[in-house]
Motif scaffolding. Sequence first.
Motif, PDB file in Angstrom:
ATOM      1  N   TYR A 159       0.800  -1.228   0.095  1.00  0.00           N
ATOM      2  CA  TYR A 159      -0.017   0.179  -0.065  1.00  0.00           C
ATOM      3  C   TYR A 159       0.809   1.259  -0.194  1.00  0.00           C
ATOM      4  O   TYR A 159       0.416   2.260  -0.210  1.00  0.00           O
ATOM      5  CB  TYR A 159      -0.717  -0.026   1.102  1.00  0.00           C
ATOM      6  CG  TYR A 159      -2.099  -0.846   1.104  1.00  0.00           C
ATOM      7  CD1 TYR A 159      -3.388  -0.001   0.546  1.00  0.00           C
ATOM      8  CD2 TYR A 159      -2.440  -2.196   1.064  1.00  0.00           C
ATOM      9  CE1 TYR A 159      -4.557  -0.950   0.180  1.00  0.00           C
ATOM     10  CE2 TYR A 159      -3.476  -2.887   0.788  1.00  0.00           C
ATOM     11  CZ  TYR A 159      -4.569  -2.146   0.493  1.00  0.00           C
ATOM     12  OH  TYR A 159      -5.727  -2.903   0.200  1.00  0.00           O
TER      13      TYR A 159
ATOM     14  N   HIS B  46       2.516   2.287  -2.272  1.00  0.00           N
ATOM     15  CA  HIS B  46       1.943   2.759  -3.640  1.00  0.00           C
ATOM     16  C   HIS B  46       0.490   3.268  -3.807  1.00  0.00           C
ATOM     17  O   HIS B  46       0.364   3.960  -4.681  1.00  0.00           O
ATOM     18  CB  HIS B  46       2.243   1.648  -5.085  1.00  0.00           C
ATOM     19  CG  HIS B  46       3.529   1.172  -4.880  1.00  0.00           C
ATOM     20  ND1 HIS B  46       4.518   1.862  -5.720  1.00  0.00           N
ATOM     21  CD2 HIS B  46       3.908  -0.247  -4.726  1.00  0.00           C
ATOM     22  CE1 HIS B  46       5.509   1.140  -5.711  1.00  0.00           C
ATOM     23  NE2 HIS B  46       5.124  -0.133  -5.057  1.00  0.00           N
ATOM     24  N   MET B  47      -0.108   3.609  -2.694  1.00  0.00           N
ATOM     25  CA  MET B  47      -1.372   3.844  -2.529  1.00  0.00           C
ATOM     26  C   MET B  47      -1.377   4.990  -1.050  1.00  0.00           C
ATOM     27  O   MET B  47      -2.230   4.751  -0.339  1.00  0.00           O
ATOM     28  CB  MET B  47      -2.409   3.016  -2.413  1.00  0.00           C
ATOM     29  CG  MET B  47      -2.589   1.788  -3.429  1.00  0.00           C
ATOM     30  SD  MET B  47      -3.966   0.459  -3.025  1.00  0.00           S
ATOM     31  CE  MET B  47      -3.305  -0.373  -4.626  1.00  0.00           C
TER      32      MET B  47
ATOM     33  N   GLU C  12      -4.482   5.823   0.889  1.00  0.00           N
ATOM     34  CA  GLU C  12      -4.900   4.854   2.176  1.00  0.00           C
ATOM     35  C   GLU C  12      -4.574   5.263   3.377  1.00  0.00           C
ATOM     36  O   GLU C  12      -5.307   5.293   4.197  1.00  0.00           O
ATOM     37  CB  GLU C  12      -4.769   3.667   1.568  1.00  0.00           C
ATOM     38  CG  GLU C  12      -5.378   2.803   0.453  1.00  0.00           C
ATOM     39  CD  GLU C  12      -7.013   2.573   0.795  1.00  0.00           C
ATOM     40  OE1 GLU C  12      -7.267   2.176   2.064  1.00  0.00           O
ATOM     41  OE2 GLU C  12      -7.802   3.338   0.035  1.00  0.00           O
TER      42      GLU C  12
ATOM     43  N   ALA D 146       1.373   6.975  -8.473  1.00  0.00           N
ATOM     44  CA  ALA D 146       0.579   6.390  -7.400  1.00  0.00           C
ATOM     45  C   ALA D 146      -0.672   5.679  -7.990  1.00  0.00           C
ATOM     46  O   ALA D 146      -1.361   6.270  -8.756  1.00  0.00           O
ATOM     47  CB  ALA D 146       0.162   7.168  -6.257  1.00  0.00           C
ATOM     48  N   GLN D 147      -1.150   4.426  -7.437  1.00  0.00           N
ATOM     49  CA  GLN D 147      -2.195   3.857  -7.825  1.00  0.00           C
ATOM     50  C   GLN D 147      -3.438   4.502  -7.181  1.00  0.00           C
ATOM     51  O   GLN D 147      -3.131   4.892  -5.980  1.00  0.00           O
ATOM     52  CB  GLN D 147      -2.079   2.308  -7.540  1.00  0.00           C
ATOM     53  CG  GLN D 147      -0.840   1.750  -8.339  1.00  0.00           C
ATOM     54  CD  GLN D 147      -0.673   0.111  -8.203  1.00  0.00           C
ATOM     55  OE1 GLN D 147      -1.530  -0.482  -7.138  1.00  0.00           O
ATOM     56  NE2 GLN D 147       0.519  -0.368  -8.209  1.00  0.00           N
TER      57      GLN D 147
ATOM     58  N   SER E 107      -6.714   4.454  -4.771  1.00  0.00           N
ATOM     59  CA  SER E 107      -7.026   3.801  -3.872  1.00  0.00           C
ATOM     60  C   SER E 107      -8.318   2.715  -3.976  1.00  0.00           C
ATOM     61  O   SER E 107      -8.965   2.882  -4.907  1.00  0.00           O
ATOM     62  CB  SER E 107      -7.665   4.673  -2.719  1.00  0.00           C
ATOM     63  OG  SER E 107      -6.813   5.633  -2.148  1.00  0.00           O
TER      64      SER E 107
END
Length: 222
Positions: free
Chosen positions: A179, A181-182, A185, A216-217, A219
């Motif tokens: 996470y 990369h998110m 969140e 960033a990916q 959420s």
Amino acid sequence: MRTKRCVSLLLAAALALSLAGCGANGDNSKGKGGAMTIAPAQLSQEEQALADLLALGMEAYHIFDFQVEGAKSIHLRAYELADGEWKCVNHGVLEAAGGAGRVALTFGKMTEGVRMACKDASGVYSSEVTMAAGDDAASMTFATSTLTESAKIELDQEIPLAVQIATTKNEIRSYEVGYFHMPREYAKHGYEHVYAITVTFSAGAASEPLPESSPAQPSPAE
């Protein structure tokens, strides 16, 4: 108190680098998924004996073996989450020789110091960074996630090794390190501090700037 902490970190660095030296000279590919992977290290009997001799709890040591091909440099970076995005607070780099190596992170609470060490056939890099926490650090609860299974290495792609939340909130939602990369969140929960340590195996030399990280990916849906 400060002297005691410094001595502890020096012992931690000695252990981390000693373990890194042992691991980098051995065959780390067995049971680790082969080339182009990084995974939690399995300590040898000699390494475990060294840890026992120093009487230091291994819960503060987060050690990873890697196999990599085509990398010319290895980058270790420390981050703190700020306004929903990661802000780099420390960046170290080691010229890479390829093949087997080891990354060792030493920390309890990142606000009390983090030792980052990396070794392969080309040599050793080590650095210490202390994450800022403000005046309320003593009242905070810390929750840590680390890489727990083998991860595929892709050149010039960051791999999160550890994420730590520091907050005065009564409840903390635990996330796996992916996470990283998110970051939204973490941001949406309003934690006072979120820290991360990553490694990047780069096709570029140590003197060359890293390519920009992938966006960033989004959420995931709740």
